[in-house]
Every structure is written in C-alpha cells, then in structure tokens.
Design a protein around this motif. Structure first.
Motif, mmCIF file in Angstrom:
data_model
loop_
_atom_site.group_PDB
_atom_site.id
_atom_site.type_symbol
_atom_site.label_atom_id
_atom_site.label_comp_id
_atom_site.label_asym_id
_atom_site.label_seq_id
_atom_site.Cartn_x
_atom_site.Cartn_y
_atom_site.Cartn_z
ATOM 1 N N ARG A 155 0.859 -1.187 0.000
ATOM 2 C CA ARG A 155 0.000 0.000 0.000
ATOM 3 C C ARG A 155 0.892 1.233 0.000
ATOM 4 O O ARG A 155 1.822 1.340 0.785
ATOM 5 N N THR A 156 0.574 2.139 -0.900
ATOM 6 C CA THR A 156 1.295 3.403 -0.992
ATOM 7 C C THR A 156 0.329 4.527 -0.631
ATOM 8 O O THR A 156 -0.857 4.292 -0.405
ATOM 9 N N ALA A 157 0.816 5.746 -0.613
ATOM 10 C CA ALA A 157 -0.060 6.881 -0.279
ATOM 11 C C ALA A 157 -1.234 6.969 -1.243
ATOM 12 O O ALA A 157 -2.337 7.364 -0.846
ATOM 13 N N GLU A 158 -1.020 6.571 -2.496
ATOM 14 C CA GLU A 158 -2.131 6.577 -3.455
ATOM 15 C C GLU A 158 -3.242 5.629 -3.032
ATOM 16 O O GLU A 158 -4.398 5.820 -3.412
ATOM 17 N N GLY A 159 -2.909 4.619 -2.246
ATOM 18 C CA GLY A 159 -3.894 3.637 -1.813
ATOM 19 C C GLY A 159 -4.593 3.971 -0.514
ATOM 20 O O GLY A 159 -5.407 3.185 -0.033
ATOM 21 N N LEU A 160 -4.304 5.119 0.079
ATOM 22 C CA LEU A 160 -4.969 5.493 1.332
ATOM 23 C C LEU A 160 -6.380 6.007 1.112
ATOM 24 O O LEU A 160 -7.246 5.828 1.953
ATOM 25 N N GLU A 161 -6.606 6.670 -0.004
ATOM 26 C CA GLU A 161 -7.956 7.186 -0.274
ATOM 27 C C GLU A 161 -8.891 6.020 -0.560
ATOM 28 O O GLU A 161 -8.466 4.967 -1.009
ATOM 29 N N GLN A 162 -10.163 6.246 -0.257
ATOM 30 C CA GLN A 162 -11.170 5.218 -0.488
ATOM 31 C C GLN A 162 -12.361 5.846 -1.191
ATOM 32 O O GLN A 162 -12.911 6.847 -0.722
ATOM 33 N N ASP A 163 -12.725 5.271 -2.317
ATOM 34 C CA ASP A 163 -13.854 5.754 -3.117
ATOM 35 C C ASP A 163 -13.703 7.228 -3.472
ATOM 36 O O ASP A 163 -14.672 7.996 -3.405
ATOM 37 N N GLY A 164 -12.473 7.629 -3.796
ATOM 38 C CA GLY A 164 -12.217 9.007 -4.194
ATOM 39 C C GLY A 164 -12.175 9.998 -3.044
ATOM 40 O O GLY A 164 -12.121 11.204 -3.264
ATOM 41 N N ARG A 165 -12.195 9.499 -1.812
ATOM 42 C CA ARG A 165 -12.180 10.359 -0.626
ATOM 43 C C ARG A 165 -10.881 10.135 0.140
ATOM 44 O O ARG A 165 -10.458 9.002 0.334
ATOM 45 N N SER A 224 -8.344 9.650 3.164
ATOM 46 C CA SER A 224 -8.495 8.976 4.451
ATOM 47 C C SER A 224 -8.613 10.036 5.547
ATOM 48 O O SER A 224 -8.270 11.205 5.348
ATOM 49 N N ASP A 225 -9.067 9.608 6.715
ATOM 50 C CA ASP A 225 -9.180 10.537 7.843
ATOM 51 C C ASP A 225 -7.832 11.164 8.176
ATOM 52 O O ASP A 225 -7.751 12.355 8.487
ATOM 53 N N LEU A 226 -6.766 10.369 8.114
ATOM 54 C CA LEU A 226 -5.452 10.907 8.436
ATOM 55 C C LEU A 226 -4.997 11.912 7.369
ATOM 56 O O LEU A 226 -4.441 12.951 7.698
ATOM 57 N N GLN A 227 -5.262 11.622 6.110
ATOM 58 C CA GLN A 227 -4.918 12.583 5.060
ATOM 59 C C GLN A 227 -5.673 13.899 5.271
ATOM 60 O O GLN A 227 -5.091 14.975 5.168
ATOM 61 N N GLU A 228 -6.955 13.802 5.581
ATOM 62 C CA GLU A 228 -7.748 15.011 5.843
ATOM 63 C C GLU A 228 -7.201 15.764 7.043
ATOM 64 O O GLU A 228 -7.127 16.992 7.047
ATOM 65 N N GLN A 229 -6.781 15.026 8.080
ATOM 66 C CA GLN A 229 -6.249 15.674 9.274
ATOM 67 C C GLN A 229 -4.902 16.329 8.993
ATOM 68 O O GLN A 229 -4.596 17.378 9.557
ATOM 69 N N PHE A 230 -4.091 15.743 8.111
ATOM 70 C CA PHE A 230 -2.840 16.391 7.717
ATOM 71 C C PHE A 230 -3.135 17.750 7.084
ATOM 72 O O PHE A 230 -2.455 18.730 7.362
ATOM 73 N N VAL A 231 -4.165 17.809 6.255
ATOM 74 C CA VAL A 231 -4.537 19.083 5.634
ATOM 75 C C VAL A 231 -5.013 20.055 6.706
ATOM 76 O O VAL A 231 -4.560 21.202 6.777
ATOM 77 N N GLU A 232 -5.931 19.609 7.561
ATOM 78 C CA GLU A 232 -6.483 20.475 8.601
ATOM 79 C C GLU A 232 -5.404 20.978 9.557
ATOM 80 O O GLU A 232 -5.424 22.141 9.970
ATOM 81 N N SER A 233 -4.441 20.103 9.891
ATOM 82 C CA SER A 233 -3.380 20.480 10.831
ATOM 83 C C SER A 233 -2.206 21.171 10.140
ATOM 84 O O SER A 233 -1.241 21.536 10.812
ATOM 85 N N GLN A 234 -2.281 21.311 8.826
ATOM 86 C CA GLN A 234 -1.182 21.870 8.040
ATOM 87 C C GLN A 234 0.122 21.153 8.373
ATOM 88 O O GLN A 234 1.141 21.772 8.661
ATOM 89 N N ALA A 235 0.058 19.829 8.289
ATOM 90 C CA ALA A 235 1.169 18.975 8.700
ATOM 91 C C ALA A 235 2.160 18.718 7.565
ATOM 92 O O ALA A 235 2.690 17.618 7.432
ATOM 93 N N PHE A 236 2.392 19.708 6.757
ATOM 94 C CA PHE A 236 3.367 19.596 5.682
ATOM 95 C C PHE A 236 3.672 20.979 5.145
ATOM 96 O O PHE A 236 2.903 21.907 5.325
ATOM 97 N N GLN A 237 4.818 21.110 4.520
ATOM 98 C CA GLN A 237 5.155 22.331 3.782
ATOM 99 C C GLN A 237 5.482 21.930 2.354
ATOM 100 O O GLN A 237 4.665 22.073 1.474
ATOM 101 N N CYS A 238 6.676 21.380 2.147
ATOM 102 C CA CYS A 238 7.041 21.010 0.781
ATOM 103 C C CYS A 238 6.365 19.708 0.369
ATOM 104 O O CYS A 238 6.246 19.422 -0.806
ATOM 105 N N SER A 239 5.960 18.902 1.297
ATOM 106 C CA SER A 239 5.242 17.631 1.158
ATOM 107 C C SER A 239 6.101 16.477 0.643
ATOM 108 O O SER A 239 5.577 15.397 0.377
ATOM 109 N N PHE A 240 7.396 16.655 0.533
ATOM 110 C CA PHE A 240 8.254 15.568 0.050
ATOM 111 C C PHE A 240 8.189 14.357 0.983
ATOM 112 O O PHE A 240 8.132 13.220 0.527
ATOM 113 N N CYS A 241 8.162 14.599 2.295
ATOM 114 C CA CYS A 241 8.154 13.507 3.269
ATOM 115 C C CYS A 241 6.741 13.025 3.607
ATOM 116 O O CYS A 241 6.585 11.987 4.249
ATOM 117 N N THR A 242 5.735 13.751 3.191
ATOM 118 C CA THR A 242 4.359 13.496 3.623
ATOM 119 C C THR A 242 3.873 12.074 3.355
ATOM 120 O O THR A 242 3.276 11.457 4.250
#
Length: 168
Positions: free
Chosen positions: A79-89, A91-109
């Motif tokens: 499973r890669t990051a591309e496989g975290l989304e489900q039905d085009g949505r 994941s909760d953690l991906q959404e929380q990364f956006v909400e928490s602004q848990a990235f800048q350049c996103s290379f490590c994300t």
C-alpha cells in the motif's frame, strides 16, 4: 553475457488493492520499480532506509523500499499513499494532515502518512507524543513540521475514539 542479477523477472503482488505484476531485476530497490510502475508517492532520497521518503506498507507494516529488494514484494500486499484514499475520498489521516497543516514542501508526507496509518491501525487508545514519535521513527522532515505531524496523528486517534473518524 547476462549476469543472473540482470535478469528481469515479474513479481505478483497486490498494489493498493489491485493484483499487479511488477517487473524488474529481483535485487533492484522496490522504490525504483514502483516509480517505474507510476507510483510517484514513493520517493528515494537517501538510499539507506533512514529518511522515510520511500516508505510503503508491506502487509500493513511500514518498510523502506530503497533497501527492500523487488523480490521481497512477491505475493505481498503493498500500500502506498495513493492507496490510502477510499472511493475518491481522502483517508481521515490525510484530511487531518490538511487540517493540521502537517506539511510544507510535502516531500516527506507520503511516508509519514503511511507510518501514521499503520500506527493508528495497531492502536486502540489515545496516542501520546512518545508513542507517536516511536511510530514515526525513521522519517525526516527537512521543513521541521514534526509538531504538526504529531498533532495530526494524535487528533485522528482521538476522533476515532470519539466516533467521529475511522482508522487511517
């Protein structure tokens, strides 16, 4: 003359839920073959397995694909990051990364997301900083977003316990 290590072989695996054949030299780093297969969230930076940018989940466990040979994926679930989304949505953690602004350049994300998802999958309760740091060890963020990343994982775990989010 062709050396045995130069022979290209095909290795079946399940990649993000889809049966796939990955072809390459058996000892080639899985990160290179995955990128050749169009999986661009897997990035190789250090080549030593210490930075986390090439992390995937192999049968649910985070591994560094820059030091994992292609043959190790044979018959396994990848499973890669591309496989975290489900039905085009997301994941909760991906959404929380956006909400928490848990990235800048996103290379490590992608690597942080995968290790964070694995941590959430194996944890039933709240997560403190120590547990999160242990679960995310082996990942480097050059932008220094560690506090935001920990907040995202902690919040996702807390919301899951409150019934307002699902795993990962």
């Amino acid at each position: 003359m062709t050396e045995p290590n130069d022979e290209v072989l095909s290795f079946p695996c399940t990649l993000n839920g889809t049966a796939t054949q990955l072809a390459g030299r058996p000892a080639a780093p899985a990160s290179i073959v995955l990128r050749e297969h169009g999986v661009f969230s897997v990035r190789e930076a250090c080549g030593l397995g210490v930075c986390g940018t090439c992390t995937v989940l192999l049968d649910g466990e985070p591994v560094s694909t820059c030091i994992t040979p292609l043959y190790a994926l044979d018959g396994r679930e990848v499973r890669t990051a591309e496989g975290l989304e489900q039905d085009g949505r997301l994941s909760d953690l991906q959404e929380q990364f956006v909400e928490s602004q848990a990235f800048q350049c996103s290379f490590c994300t992608p690597g942080f997301l995968l290790s964070g998802s694995a941590l959430l999958d194996r944890t039933d309760g709240e997560l403190d900083d120590e547990a999160i740091e242990e679960g995310l060890q082996g990942h480097l963020c050059r932008c220094g977003c560690y506090d935001s990343i920990k907040e995202a994982v902690r919040t996702c775990a807390s919301r899951r316990l409150q019934g307002t989010g699902s795993i990962g």
